[in-house]
Enzyme design. Structure first.
Site, mmCIF file in Angstrom:
data_model
loop_
_atom_site.group_PDB
_atom_site.id
_atom_site.type_symbol
_atom_site.label_atom_id
_atom_site.label_comp_id
_atom_site.label_asym_id
_atom_site.label_seq_id
_atom_site.Cartn_x
_atom_site.Cartn_y
_atom_site.Cartn_z
ATOM 1 N N GLU A 59 -14.050 -6.035 9.901
ATOM 2 C CA GLU A 59 -12.670 -5.802 10.331
ATOM 3 C C GLU A 59 -12.506 -4.409 10.893
ATOM 4 O O GLU A 59 -13.384 -3.557 10.781
ATOM 5 C CB GLU A 59 -11.703 -5.988 9.159
ATOM 6 C CG GLU A 59 -11.951 -5.016 8.018
ATOM 7 C CD GLU A 59 -10.737 -4.845 7.106
ATOM 8 O OE1 GLU A 59 -9.626 -5.218 7.503
ATOM 9 O OE2 GLU A 59 -10.918 -4.307 6.013
ATOM 10 N N ARG A 85 -11.007 2.767 11.660
ATOM 11 C CA ARG A 85 -12.262 2.661 10.906
ATOM 12 C C ARG A 85 -12.741 1.230 11.060
ATOM 13 O O ARG A 85 -11.957 0.296 10.873
ATOM 14 C CB ARG A 85 -12.031 3.001 9.436
ATOM 15 C CG ARG A 85 -13.335 3.310 8.677
ATOM 16 C CD ARG A 85 -13.129 3.334 7.178
ATOM 17 N NE ARG A 85 -12.854 1.991 6.711
ATOM 18 C CZ ARG A 85 -11.895 1.689 5.822
ATOM 19 N NH1 ARG A 85 -11.132 2.612 5.301
ATOM 20 N NH2 ARG A 85 -11.702 0.427 5.460
ATOM 21 N N SER A 114 -6.098 -3.698 1.655
ATOM 22 C CA SER A 114 -6.441 -3.276 0.288
ATOM 23 C C SER A 114 -6.935 -4.422 -0.578
ATOM 24 O O SER A 114 -6.808 -4.381 -1.800
ATOM 25 C CB SER A 114 -5.245 -2.602 -0.402
ATOM 26 O OG SER A 114 -4.983 -1.381 0.201
ATOM 27 N N ASN A 136 -9.592 -1.214 10.880
ATOM 28 C CA ASN A 136 -8.382 -0.692 10.229
ATOM 29 C C ASN A 136 -7.817 0.400 11.105
ATOM 30 O O ASN A 136 -8.458 1.432 11.295
ATOM 31 C CB ASN A 136 -8.739 -0.103 8.861
ATOM 32 C CG ASN A 136 -9.216 -1.174 7.906
ATOM 33 O OD1 ASN A 136 -8.441 -1.944 7.382
ATOM 34 N ND2 ASN A 136 -10.528 -1.233 7.712
ATOM 35 N N TYR A 195 -9.083 1.136 -5.862
ATOM 36 C CA TYR A 195 -8.107 2.133 -6.305
ATOM 37 C C TYR A 195 -8.063 2.426 -7.798
ATOM 38 O O TYR A 195 -7.490 3.426 -8.196
ATOM 39 C CB TYR A 195 -6.690 1.704 -5.875
ATOM 40 C CG TYR A 195 -6.576 1.494 -4.401
ATOM 41 C CD1 TYR A 195 -6.794 2.552 -3.513
ATOM 42 C CD2 TYR A 195 -6.274 0.251 -3.888
ATOM 43 C CE1 TYR A 195 -6.705 2.366 -2.151
ATOM 44 C CE2 TYR A 195 -6.176 0.053 -2.522
ATOM 45 C CZ TYR A 195 -6.392 1.118 -1.661
ATOM 46 O OH TYR A 195 -6.299 0.933 -0.311
ATOM 47 N N ASP A 203 -15.321 -1.735 9.940
ATOM 48 C CA ASP A 203 -16.122 -2.102 8.765
ATOM 49 C C ASP A 203 -17.073 -3.257 9.073
ATOM 50 O O ASP A 203 -16.682 -4.242 9.706
ATOM 51 C CB ASP A 203 -15.190 -2.510 7.615
ATOM 52 C CG ASP A 203 -14.242 -1.384 7.200
ATOM 53 O OD1 ASP A 203 -14.442 -0.242 7.651
ATOM 54 O OD2 ASP A 203 -13.311 -1.661 6.418
ATOM 55 N N GLY A 232 -7.385 4.646 5.089
ATOM 56 C CA GLY A 232 -7.064 5.595 4.020
ATOM 57 C C GLY A 232 -7.376 7.008 4.494
ATOM 58 O O GLY A 232 -8.378 7.238 5.171
ATOM 59 N N GLU A 290 0.820 -1.216 0.000
ATOM 60 C CA GLU A 290 0.000 0.000 0.000
ATOM 61 C C GLU A 290 0.856 1.270 0.000
ATOM 62 O O GLU A 290 0.417 2.331 0.428
ATOM 63 C CB GLU A 290 -0.963 -0.055 1.188
ATOM 64 C CG GLU A 290 -2.030 -1.107 0.958
ATOM 65 C CD GLU A 290 -2.697 -1.562 2.235
ATOM 66 O OE1 GLU A 290 -3.828 -1.135 2.468
ATOM 67 O OE2 GLU A 290 -2.089 -2.327 2.995
HETATM 68 N N1 LIG Z 1 -17.181 -12.880 4.143
HETATM 69 C C1 LIG Z 1 -17.352 -12.026 3.135
HETATM 70 N N2 LIG Z 1 -18.523 -11.992 2.440
HETATM 71 C C2 LIG Z 1 -18.697 -11.117 1.405
HETATM 72 N N3 LIG Z 1 -17.751 -10.252 0.988
HETATM 73 C C3 LIG Z 1 -16.570 -10.256 1.617
HETATM 74 C C4 LIG Z 1 -16.311 -11.139 2.725
HETATM 75 N N4 LIG Z 1 -15.055 -10.900 3.161
HETATM 76 C C5 LIG Z 1 -14.551 -9.933 2.368
HETATM 77 N N5 LIG Z 1 -15.445 -9.539 1.435
HETATM 78 C C6 LIG Z 1 -15.209 -8.522 0.383
HETATM 79 O O1 LIG Z 1 -13.803 -8.331 0.228
HETATM 80 C C7 LIG Z 1 -13.416 -7.005 0.615
HETATM 81 C C8 LIG Z 1 -12.061 -7.027 1.300
HETATM 82 O O2 LIG Z 1 -12.107 -7.855 2.443
HETATM 83 P P1 LIG Z 1 -11.526 -7.362 3.851
HETATM 84 O O3 LIG Z 1 -11.658 -8.483 4.801
HETATM 85 O O4 LIG Z 1 -12.183 -6.093 4.217
HETATM 86 O O5 LIG Z 1 -9.974 -7.165 3.536
HETATM 87 P P2 LIG Z 1 -9.011 -5.889 3.494
HETATM 88 O O6 LIG Z 1 -8.358 -5.844 4.839
HETATM 89 O O7 LIG Z 1 -8.028 -6.194 2.425
HETATM 90 O O8 LIG Z 1 -9.868 -4.686 3.219
HETATM 91 C C9 LIG Z 1 -14.568 -6.517 1.489
HETATM 92 O O9 LIG Z 1 -14.649 -5.127 1.513
HETATM 93 C C10 LIG Z 1 -15.761 -7.179 0.799
HETATM 94 O O10 LIG Z 1 -16.118 -6.493 -0.391
HETATM 95 MG MG LIG Z 2 -11.558 -4.075 4.226
#
Ligand SMILES: Nc1ncnc2c1ncn2[C@@H]1O[C@H](COP(=O)(O)OP(=O)(O)O)[C@@H](O)[C@H]1O
Ligand SMILES: [Mg+2]
Length: 364
Positions: free
Chosen positions: A313, A297, A189, A315, A258, A299, A319, A16
C-alpha cells in the site's frame, strides 16, 4: 527575515486521532523557529477546529476548551483562518497549512478539498492522490495499471456479501485460498483488518471489516517481510533507503503498531543493492501511479522464502513522530527531521505557485 506562518492541522474525526496529535507535537517541536511561526489547530472528535499553543496537550487531557474556535472558509482570498469575536470576526494569517491527519477525514482528500477551495498552499498530496491512496480497492487498480505486482485480491461490496455470502466465500476459497486478509477499503492503522484461516474466521472477518466500510478488500495472506520506502517530491521524486518492520505479533496489527513496543524497525533493511534499488523504483512508480505530490510512504511485502516483492500500500500521510519510519528513513538517507519539514513546505509552495498559473476558464 519575515517568518512564515505554518498551521498544523491535527487530531480529527478519525480512529487515528491520538496518533495524529503525537505526530503534530513532534512536528511542532522540530519546525525551524527561525523560519516559521507555528500555529496549532487541533480538530476534536466532533470535527471542530481549536487554535492554540496548548491545544494538543489540552485535547490529550480532555480539558475543554482546547483553544479558540477557528474556521477556514471555502473561498479564496482570506489568507488564513477566521476567528469569531464579540465584535464580529478577525482574520488570523496563515501562509501554509500542514495537515498531519491520518485516516478518514484527513488523509483521504476531504481536508485537501477544503484547502483547495480556499486556494492556500498545503503540505502533501492533493485531493485525487489522497483519495486514491486511502481507498485500497482503487489504489490496487492503479497499481496494477502501472504494472506493479500485488498479491491476488478481490474487492467485495457490502450488498454482494449480504445477498450471496456463500458464493462469495466459494469464489474466494477457489480463486485465492486461505489464509486470507480481510480489510475495510478505507481505514488505516490495521483497524478492522483480520487474518482468516477458515470459513468461520472469514465470516467473522467480513463482519468486522464491514463495521468500518461498505467496501471490503480480501487478499491472499503471504509469509513475508515488511519493507517500507519513503518518497519525497513533486515533479522530481526521490526515494529513501528501505527500512524493515519486524512486527511483534502474527501480523502488524493495531497492538503491534501502537500498544506493544516490541515491534522493531531495521534501518536500513538488510537487503542487497539490487533489491533496494528495485524497491525504490517501485515506490516512485507507485507514487506516480496515484499522482502523488509532496510525500508518501510506500509499503511492500517480500516473500520470506524466495524474495519475491509485492506492493502492499501507499500512505499519503504516514506516521510522523520522530521515531516513525517516514522521517527515520530520510534521516538515515541524509535528510534530518527539521530539514525534511522545511523541504515539505517548499514543495507545498512550489505546487501552489504552479497551480496559480493555470487557467480556470477558456483563454478566449
Ligand atoms: N496479504 C497480506 N499478507 C500478509 N500480511 C498482511 C497482508 N495484508 C496485510 N497484512 C498485515 O496487516 C498489516 C496491515 O495491513 P495494511 O494493508 O498495511 O493496512 P493499514 O492501511 O491499516 O496499515 C500489514 O502491515 C501486515 O502486517
Ligand atoms: Mg499498512
Amino acid at each position: 527575515m519575515n517568518k512564515k506562518k505554518v498551521a498544523l492541522l491535527c487530531g480529527g474525526r478519525s480512529g487515528e486521532h491520538e496518533v495524529s496529535l503525537v505526530s503534530a507535537n513532534a512536528i511542532a517541536g522540530a519546525l525551524d523557529r527561525e523560519r516559521y511561526d507555528v500555529l496549532i489547530i487541533a480538530i476534536d472528535r466532533q470535527g471542530k477546529w481549536w487554535l492554540g499553543e496548548h491545544a494538543i496537550a489540552r485535547m490529550q487531557k480532555g480539558e475543554e476548551p482546547y483553544g479558540d474556535p477557528v474556521h477556514l472558509l471555502p473561498e479564496p482570498g482570506r489568507q488564513g483562518l477566521i476567528r469569531l469575536t464579540a465584535q464580529g470576526w478577525e482574520e488570523i494569517p496563515v501562509q501554509i497549512f500542514f495537515p498531519v491527519l491520518h485516516g478518514p477525514n484527513g488523509e483521504d482528500g476531504t481536508i485537501q478539498g477544503l484547502l483547495e477551495l480556499a486556494n492556500v498552499p498545503y503540505v502533501g498530496c492533493g485531493v485525487l492522490a489522497s483519495a486514491c491512496g486511502m481507498d485500497k480497492g482503487i489504489m490496487k487498480m492503479l497499481f496494477s495499471q502501472a504494472g506493479l505486482s500485488q498479491v491476488p485480491y478481490q474487492v467485495v461490496q457490502r450488498l454482494q456479501w449480504e445477498k450471496e455470502s456463500s458464493s462469495v466465500i466459494e469464489t474466494l476459497e477457489e480463486s485465492i485460498g486461505y489464509p486470507l486478509f480481510v480489510k475495510p477499503a478505507n481505514m488505516g492503522s490495521s483497524v478492522g483488518i483480520s487474518k482468516a484461516s477458515n470459513r468461520q474466521a472469514l465470516q467473522e472477518a467480513f463482519a468486522e471489516a464491514l463495521l468500518y466500510d461498505n467496501k471490503v478488500v480480501v487478499e491472499k495472506g503471504v509469509e513475508a517481510r515488511e519493507i517500507e520506502v519513503s518518497v519525497l517530491g513533486n515533479n522530481e521524486v526521490s526515494a529513501s533507503i528501505p527500512g524493515e518492520i519486524v512486527p511483534c505479533n502474527d501480523f502488524y496489527d493495531y497492538t503491534a503498531k501502537y500498544i506493544d513496543d516490541r515491534s522493531r524497525l531495521l534501518i536500513p533493511a538488510p537487503l542487497t543493492q539490487e533489491e533496494s534499488e528495485a524497491l525504490q523504483q517501485m515506490a516512485i512508480q507507485a507514487f506516480k501511479a496515484i499522482d502523488g505530490t509532496g510525500l508518501a510512504r510506500v509499503d511492500f511485502f517480500m516473500d520470506k522464502k524466495n524474495g519475491q516483492i509485492w506492493i502492499n500500500e501507499i500512505n499519503t500521510l504516514p506516521g510522523f513522530t520522530s521515531i516513525s519510519m517516514y522521517p527515520k528513513l530520510w534521516q538515515s538517507s541524509g535528510l534530518g527531521y527539521s530539514d525534511l519539514l522545511h523541504r515539505l513546505i517548499e514543495l507545498a509552495e512550489e505546487r501552489h505557485q504552479e497551480k496559480q498559473t493555470l487557467l480556470v476558464k477558456p483563454s478566449k
